[in-house]
Design an enzyme around this catalytic site. Structure first.
Site, short mmCIF file in Angstrom:
data_model
loop_
_atom_site.label_atom_id
_atom_site.label_comp_id
_atom_site.label_asym_id
_atom_site.label_seq_id
_atom_site.Cartn_x
_atom_site.Cartn_y
_atom_site.Cartn_z
N LYS A 108 -23.53 -2.97 42.62
CA LYS A 108 -24.76 -3.44 41.95
C LYS A 108 -24.73 -4.94 41.71
O LYS A 108 -25.70 -5.51 41.22
CB LYS A 108 -24.91 -2.72 40.60
CG LYS A 108 -25.23 -1.25 40.74
CD LYS A 108 -25.68 -0.67 39.42
CE LYS A 108 -25.97 0.81 39.52
NZ LYS A 108 -27.06 1.12 40.47
N THR A 126 -13.54 -6.83 43.70
CA THR A 126 -13.50 -5.51 43.09
C THR A 126 -12.45 -4.65 43.79
O THR A 126 -11.67 -5.14 44.62
CB THR A 126 -14.93 -4.88 43.08
OG1 THR A 126 -14.88 -3.68 42.31
CG2 THR A 126 -15.44 -4.58 44.48
N LYS A 136 -8.13 -6.71 43.35
CA LYS A 136 -8.01 -7.66 42.22
C LYS A 136 -6.60 -8.26 42.12
O LYS A 136 -6.45 -9.42 41.72
CB LYS A 136 -8.40 -6.98 40.91
CG LYS A 136 -9.89 -6.66 40.84
CD LYS A 136 -10.28 -6.07 39.51
CE LYS A 136 -11.70 -5.55 39.57
NZ LYS A 136 -12.17 -5.05 38.27
N ASN A 147 -10.97 -11.11 39.02
CA ASN A 147 -12.24 -10.56 39.52
C ASN A 147 -13.24 -11.66 39.84
O ASN A 147 -14.34 -11.38 40.30
CB ASN A 147 -12.85 -9.56 38.53
CG ASN A 147 -13.56 -10.24 37.39
OD1 ASN A 147 -13.22 -11.36 37.01
ND2 ASN A 147 -14.55 -9.57 36.81
N GLY A 171 -5.04 5.61 29.97
CA GLY A 171 -4.69 4.96 31.23
C GLY A 171 -3.82 3.74 30.98
O GLY A 171 -3.92 3.10 29.92
N GLY A 195 -3.08 1.43 33.83
CA GLY A 195 -3.12 0.71 35.09
C GLY A 195 -3.73 -0.67 34.92
O GLY A 195 -3.73 -1.24 33.82
N GLY A 196 -4.29 -1.20 36.00
CA GLY A 196 -4.84 -2.54 36.00
C GLY A 196 -5.98 -2.72 35.01
O GLY A 196 -6.10 -3.78 34.39
N ALA A 197 -6.82 -1.71 34.86
CA ALA A 197 -7.97 -1.84 33.95
C ALA A 197 -7.48 -2.03 32.51
O ALA A 197 -8.01 -2.87 31.77
CB ALA A 197 -8.87 -0.61 34.07
N TYR A 233 -18.76 3.52 35.57
CA TYR A 233 -20.18 3.76 35.52
C TYR A 233 -20.58 4.55 36.76
O TYR A 233 -20.06 4.32 37.85
CB TYR A 233 -20.95 2.43 35.48
CG TYR A 233 -22.38 2.64 35.84
CD1 TYR A 233 -23.25 3.19 34.90
CD2 TYR A 233 -22.86 2.35 37.11
CE1 TYR A 233 -24.57 3.45 35.24
CE2 TYR A 233 -24.18 2.60 37.44
CZ TYR A 233 -25.02 3.15 36.50
OH TYR A 233 -26.31 3.41 36.83
#
Ligand code: ATR
Length: 273
Positions: free
Chosen positions: A15, A61, A65, A86, A126, A128-130, A219
């Site tokens: 998006k 994305t 990253k 990012n 979680g 991880g990377g996020a 999302y």
């Protein structure tokens, strides 16, 4: 016209071109923003060719990253602590890497949802990377505690240990999902990639009370599995990651163009789309 792209794989569903074209329209900036598919293992060549051809800036994305972090010759503090990039831009002839994911999430929580993180008990699912990308901006909000719970417990423990120097007067710990039984949190953030496979981690129902706000960093056009779970568990709110997506884009746009776009109208447009 100045050219911008989002590089990913897959990327055609992104998006970001729509969001940035709405920002450009609103601020009167003449830019072109498109998607750029990089083949697996070929991120560097793709990004370098784009900038060599006069490209002004790129979003990065999944799954690139970390590659962008390795490629950038200079990193902002946000990109350094996140271990991921990012947003890429040129400063003279130096390729610079920044990360707007964490700041974008915090802006969505504080300004779009009028939420508070200060003094709160926060659970992040979680490790991880996020999760790495949001820990520093969360800690800067001075919550009471942050608990990182992960399927692979050791990854949560290592992440908590690594960020402890930034967590003065904040309880920061890593654990497994089973260890959460009996505890209830003010906030539950889903930073696992389980939703991508349409899955949900097995979580004790006690983590959510009637005052708990749940937030999925993911999302999708349908309600995410995590948001559905949160609603069924009786959470006060179940928020998806669309606001974070728009806010991280606004932060990138400001880095590139020196103008902060207004996000509320863009978010409303995307909800209708
Ligand atoms: P990202 O950059 O999106 O965080 P990542 O670094 O691969 O991606 O991390 C994915 C996270 O989602 C990890 O915490 C992973 O748990 P493990 O460390 O145990 O692998 C978590 N995850 C992915 N699928 C999951 C599932 N089905 N149930 C629970 N956790 C899951």
């Amino acid at each position: 016209m100045d050219r911008y792209v989002v590089i990913g794989n897959p990327v055609s569903h992104s998006k970001s071109p729509l969001i940035h074209s709405l920002f450009a329209e609103q601020t009167g900036q003449a830019i072109e923003y498109t998607t750029l598919l990089a083949e697996s293992g070929h991120f560097n060549e793709t990004a370098q060719a784009f900038f060599a051809g006069g490209g002004k800036g790129a979003n990065v994305t999944v799954p690139f990253k970390q590659d962008a972090h390795a490629l950038a010759r200079r990193l902002t503090p946000e990109a350094q602590t996140a271990g991921a990039v990012n947003t890429l831009y040129m400063d003279g002839d130096v390729l610079c890497g920044h990360n707007t994911d964490g700041p974008g999430l915090v802006r969505d929580v504080l300004f779009n949802h009028q939420g508070t993180l200060a003094g709160k008990h926060i659970l992040i699912l979680g490790a991880g990377g996020a999760t790495r990308g949001i820990l520093q901006p969360f800690l800067a909000q001075q919550p009471a505690t942050i608990t990182i719970a992960n399927r692979t417990v050791s990854k949560a423990e290592i992440l908590a240990e690594g960020f402890r120097p930034l967590a003065e007067n904040i309880g920061l710990r890593g654990c497994g999902f089973d260890d959460l039984a009996g505890a209830t949190f003010d906030w539950v953030f889903n930073a696992t990639s389980a939703s991508l496979q349409g899955e949900m981690p097995a979580l004790p129902g006690t983590i959510v009370g009637t005052q708990t706000w749940c937030y999925d960093l993911m999302y999708s056009s349908d309600i995410t599995p995590f948001c559905r779970w949160a609603q069924l568990a009786g959470a006060a709110k179940a928020i998806d990651g669309l606001g974070m997506l728009v806010e991280q884009a606004a932060e990138s746009f400001e880095v590139w163009r020196g103008i902060r776009p207004e996000t509320a109208g863009v978010l409303a447009r995307l909800r209708q789309a």
